[in-house]
Each structure stands twice: as structure tokens, then as C-alpha cells.
Design a protein around this motif. Structure first.
Motif, PDB file in Angstrom:
ATOM      1  N   GLU A  89       0.816  -1.217   0.000  1.00 57.56           N
ATOM      2  CA  GLU A  89       0.000   0.000   0.000  1.00 57.56           C
ATOM      3  C   GLU A  89       0.850   1.268   0.000  1.00 57.56           C
ATOM      4  O   GLU A  89       0.506   2.236  -0.664  1.00 57.56           O
ATOM      5  N   VAL A  90       1.958   1.271   0.738  1.00 55.24           N
ATOM      6  CA  VAL A  90       2.773   2.488   0.743  1.00 55.24           C
ATOM      7  C   VAL A  90       3.515   2.653  -0.589  1.00 55.24           C
ATOM      8  O   VAL A  90       3.698   3.776  -1.056  1.00 55.24           O
ATOM      9  N   ILE A  91       3.902   1.548  -1.205  1.00 54.26           N
ATOM     10  CA  ILE A  91       4.536   1.648  -2.523  1.00 54.26           C
ATOM     11  C   ILE A  91       3.534   2.184  -3.540  1.00 54.26           C
ATOM     12  O   ILE A  91       3.886   3.016  -4.379  1.00 54.26           O
ATOM     13  N   LYS A  92       2.274   1.756  -3.454  1.00 54.45           N
ATOM     14  CA  LYS A  92       1.226   2.319  -4.331  1.00 54.45           C
ATOM     15  C   LYS A  92       1.153   3.830  -4.170  1.00 54.45           C
ATOM     16  O   LYS A  92       0.868   4.548  -5.117  1.00 54.45           O
ATOM     17  N   GLY A  93       1.395   4.307  -2.944  1.00 51.17           N
ATOM     18  CA  GLY A  93       1.333   5.738  -2.657  1.00 51.17           C
ATOM     19  C   GLY A  93       2.624   6.480  -2.977  1.00 51.17           C
ATOM     20  O   GLY A  93       2.741   7.672  -2.708  1.00 51.17           O
ATOM     21  N   GLY A  94       3.609   5.774  -3.533  1.00 49.65           N
ATOM     22  CA  GLY A  94       4.849   6.431  -3.945  1.00 49.65           C
ATOM     23  C   GLY A  94       5.930   6.501  -2.884  1.00 49.65           C
ATOM     24  O   GLY A  94       6.886   7.261  -3.019  1.00 49.65           O
ATOM     25  N   ILE A  95       5.797   5.694  -1.825  1.00 53.32           N
ATOM     26  CA  ILE A  95       6.783   5.697  -0.738  1.00 53.32           C
ATOM     27  C   ILE A  95       7.496   4.349  -0.723  1.00 53.32           C
ATOM     28  O   ILE A  95       6.845   3.299  -0.647  1.00 53.32           O
ATOM     29  N   LEU A  96       8.822   4.375  -0.783  1.00 54.47           N
ATOM     30  CA  LEU A  96       9.602   3.146  -0.676  1.00 54.47           C
ATOM     31  C   LEU A  96       9.745   2.805   0.797  1.00 54.47           C
ATOM     32  O   LEU A  96      10.167   3.629   1.598  1.00 54.47           O
ATOM     33  N   PHE A  97       9.392   1.572   1.149  1.00 52.85           N
ATOM     34  CA  PHE A  97       9.392   1.158   2.551  1.00 52.85           C
ATOM     35  C   PHE A  97       9.899  -0.272   2.654  1.00 52.85           C
ATOM     36  O   PHE A  97       9.501  -1.136   1.886  1.00 52.85           O
ATOM     37  N   LEU A  98      10.791  -0.499   3.599  1.00 48.96           N
ATOM     38  CA  LEU A  98      11.192  -1.869   3.917  1.00 48.96           C
ATOM     39  C   LEU A  98      10.657  -2.162   5.311  1.00 48.96           C
ATOM     40  O   LEU A  98       9.596  -2.706   5.449  1.00 48.96           O
ATOM     41  N   VAL A  99      11.312  -1.774   6.366  1.00 47.92           N
ATOM     42  CA  VAL A  99      10.724  -1.862   7.711  1.00 47.92           C
ATOM     43  C   VAL A  99      11.065  -0.656   8.561  1.00 47.92           C
ATOM     44  O   VAL A  99      10.596  -0.534   9.679  1.00 47.92           O
ATOM     45  N   SER A 100      11.898   0.216   8.027  1.00 49.20           N
ATOM     46  CA  SER A 100      12.316   1.361   8.827  1.00 49.20           C
ATOM     47  C   SER A 100      11.908   2.672   8.168  1.00 49.20           C
ATOM     48  O   SER A 100      11.615   2.726   6.982  1.00 49.20           O
ATOM     49  N   ASN A 101      11.898   3.693   8.987  1.00 54.31           N
ATOM     50  CA  ASN A 101      11.632   5.049   8.521  1.00 54.31           C
ATOM     51  C   ASN A 101      12.961   5.787   8.541  1.00 54.31           C
ATOM     52  O   ASN A 101      13.522   6.021   9.593  1.00 54.31           O
ATOM     53  N   ASN A 102      13.471   6.084   7.388  1.00 50.94           N
ATOM     54  CA  ASN A 102      14.780   6.730   7.287  1.00 50.94           C
ATOM     55  C   ASN A 102      14.611   8.198   6.915  1.00 50.94           C
ATOM     56  O   ASN A 102      14.417   8.530   5.755  1.00 50.94           O
ATOM     57  N   LEU A 103      14.684   9.046   7.910  1.00 50.74           N
ATOM     58  CA  LEU A 103      14.554  10.482   7.681  1.00 50.74           C
ATOM     59  C   LEU A 103      15.927  11.106   7.480  1.00 50.74           C
ATOM     60  O   LEU A 103      16.914  10.655   8.052  1.00 50.74           O
ATOM     61  N   SER A 104      15.948  12.154   6.680  1.00 51.90           N
ATOM     62  CA  SER A 104      17.191  12.913   6.524  1.00 51.90           C
ATOM     63  C   SER A 104      16.835  14.384   6.334  1.00 51.90           C
ATOM     64  O   SER A 104      15.678  14.741   6.106  1.00 51.90           O
ATOM     65  N   TYR A 105      17.858  15.221   6.392  1.00 49.53           N
ATOM     66  CA  TYR A 105      17.628  16.655   6.218  1.00 49.53           C
ATOM     67  C   TYR A 105      17.194  16.998   4.798  1.00 49.53           C
ATOM     68  O   TYR A 105      16.702  18.086   4.545  1.00 49.53           O
ATOM     69  N   SER A 106      17.367  16.078   3.871  1.00 51.16           N
ATOM     70  CA  SER A 106      16.935  16.356   2.499  1.00 51.16           C
ATOM     71  C   SER A 106      15.423  16.219   2.334  1.00 51.16           C
ATOM     72  O   SER A 106      14.869  16.667   1.339  1.00 51.16           O
ATOM     73  N   ALA A 138      -2.508   3.405   4.307  1.00 47.27           N
ATOM     74  CA  ALA A 138      -2.113   1.990   4.352  1.00 47.27           C
ATOM     75  C   ALA A 138      -2.594   1.330   5.641  1.00 47.27           C
ATOM     76  O   ALA A 138      -3.077   0.188   5.620  1.00 47.27           O
ATOM     77  N   LEU A 139      -2.493   2.029   6.765  1.00 44.22           N
ATOM     78  CA  LEU A 139      -2.959   1.460   8.027  1.00 44.22           C
ATOM     79  C   LEU A 139      -4.470   1.251   8.017  1.00 44.22           C
ATOM     80  O   LEU A 139      -4.978   0.298   8.612  1.00 44.22           O
ATOM     81  N   THR A 140      -5.187   2.108   7.316  1.00 47.01           N
ATOM     82  CA  THR A 140      -6.637   1.940   7.191  1.00 47.01           C
ATOM     83  C   THR A 140      -6.950   0.667   6.405  1.00 47.01           C
ATOM     84  O   THR A 140      -7.876  -0.070   6.752  1.00 47.01           O
ATOM     85  N   VAL A 141      -6.180   0.385   5.363  1.00 44.08           N
ATOM     86  CA  VAL A 141      -6.358  -0.863   4.609  1.00 44.08           C
ATOM     87  C   VAL A 141      -6.069  -2.056   5.512  1.00 44.08           C
ATOM     88  O   VAL A 141      -6.796  -3.060   5.484  1.00 44.08           O
ATOM     89  N   LEU A 142      -5.010  -1.968   6.327  1.00 45.72           N
ATOM     90  CA  LEU A 142      -4.694  -3.053   7.264  1.00 45.72           C
ATOM     91  C   LEU A 142      -5.854  -3.281   8.227  1.00 45.72           C
ATOM     92  O   LEU A 142      -6.234  -4.427   8.497  1.00 45.72           O
ATOM     93  N   LYS A 143      -6.416  -2.196   8.731  1.00 47.75           N
ATOM     94  CA  LYS A 143      -7.555  -2.310   9.647  1.00 47.75           C
ATOM     95  C   LYS A 143      -8.705  -3.055   8.977  1.00 47.75           C
ATOM     96  O   LYS A 143      -9.299  -3.961   9.553  1.00 47.75           O
ATOM     97  N   ASP A 144      -9.004  -2.690   7.720  1.00 50.92           N
ATOM     98  CA  ASP A 144     -10.093  -3.347   6.995  1.00 50.92           C
ATOM     99  C   ASP A 144      -9.806  -4.833   6.796  1.00 50.92           C
ATOM    100  O   ASP A 144     -10.689  -5.673   6.973  1.00 50.92           O
ATOM    101  N   ALA A 145      -8.562  -5.159   6.427  1.00 55.54           N
ATOM    102  CA  ALA A 145      -8.187  -6.561   6.209  1.00 55.54           C
ATOM    103  C   ALA A 145      -8.277  -7.358   7.511  1.00 55.54           C
ATOM    104  O   ALA A 145      -8.747  -8.502   7.519  1.00 55.54           O
ATOM    105  N   LEU A 146      -7.827  -6.764   8.607  1.00 55.44           N
ATOM    106  CA  LEU A 146      -7.895  -7.435   9.905  1.00 55.44           C
ATOM    107  C   LEU A 146      -9.347  -7.637  10.340  1.00 55.44           C
ATOM    108  O   LEU A 146      -9.713  -8.700  10.844  1.00 55.44           O
TER     109      LEU A 146
END
Length: 109
Positions: free
Chosen positions: A47-64, A80-88
Motif C-alpha cells: 500500500e505504501v509503494i502504491k502511494g509512492g513511498i519506498l518502505f522496507l521496515v524502517s523510517n529513514n529520515l534525513s535533512y533532504s 495503508a494502516l486503514t487498509v490493514l484495519k479493513d483486512a484485519l
């Protein structure tokens, strides 16, 4: 923590946890017995990749990252969490996953 609060609001705080430091937090996805859930992780990642965000398991923030980048990421995570809620709630996570769930890279032999 936005993700912790959102998981609580959605009633999935037992299934989704954010652990570690805010600048490098890891997300943990668990089934109803508290065991790691590769299906929930797969669905969130999808779901996050569909939204244009690359995700593995961590949130990697930077000053950029701009404020707009962070706001977009939080919105996509919320969706994405809303989709998880619906699936659960439905009790059928696999139905929501397009293709096969991800597989662990490292395995105990």
C-alpha cells in the motif's frame, strides 16, 4: 508518535508497533497471537509503494526530506494502516495482497 496514535485510533495497536528512535524507527507487524506477520507487512509495504513511498521496515529520515515529503509519507502511511484495519476486521489479509507476500531474506538453518 503519529503512527502509534493512528494505530490506536484505528484499533490495530496490537498488530502494528513502531519501535526504536524517532529518526530511525522500525515498524513491527504482528498477528492476533503477537507473532510476526509477513502478510500484514506485505500488505503495508504494498500500500505504501502504491502511494509512492519506498518502505522496507524502517523510517529513514534525513535533512533532504522537506515538510511536504514528510506530510505525504504520513498520509500514505495513514491510508495503508486503514487498509490493514479493513483486512484485519474482515479476517482475510491475503485477499488484499496483490501477488505473493514478501519472503524473509534471512532464514535460520
Amino acid at each position: 508518535n503519529y503512527l502509534k496514535n493512528l494505530a490506536e485510533e484505528l484499533g490495530i495497536e496490537e498488530n502494528v508497533k513502531c519501535i526504536g528512535r524517532p529518526c530511525f524507527a522500525l515498524m513491527k507487524f504482528m498477528d492476533s497471537e503477537g507473532k510476526d506477520s509477513i502478510e500484514l507487512r506485505s500488505l503495508f509495504q504494498q500500500e505504501v509503494i502504491k502511494g509512492g513511498i519506498l518502505f522496507l521496515v524502517s523510517n529513514n529520515l534525513s535533512y533532504s526530506h522537506s515538510d511536504a515529503d514528510i506530510e505525504k509519507t504520513l498520509k500514505v502511511y495513514g491510508d495503508a494502516l486503514t487498509v490493514l484495519k479493513d483486512a484485519l476486521k474482515e479476517g482475510n489479509i491475503r485477499k488484499y495482497i496483490l501477488g505473493r507476500p514478501i519472503e524473509p531474506i534471512f532464514r535460520i538453518r
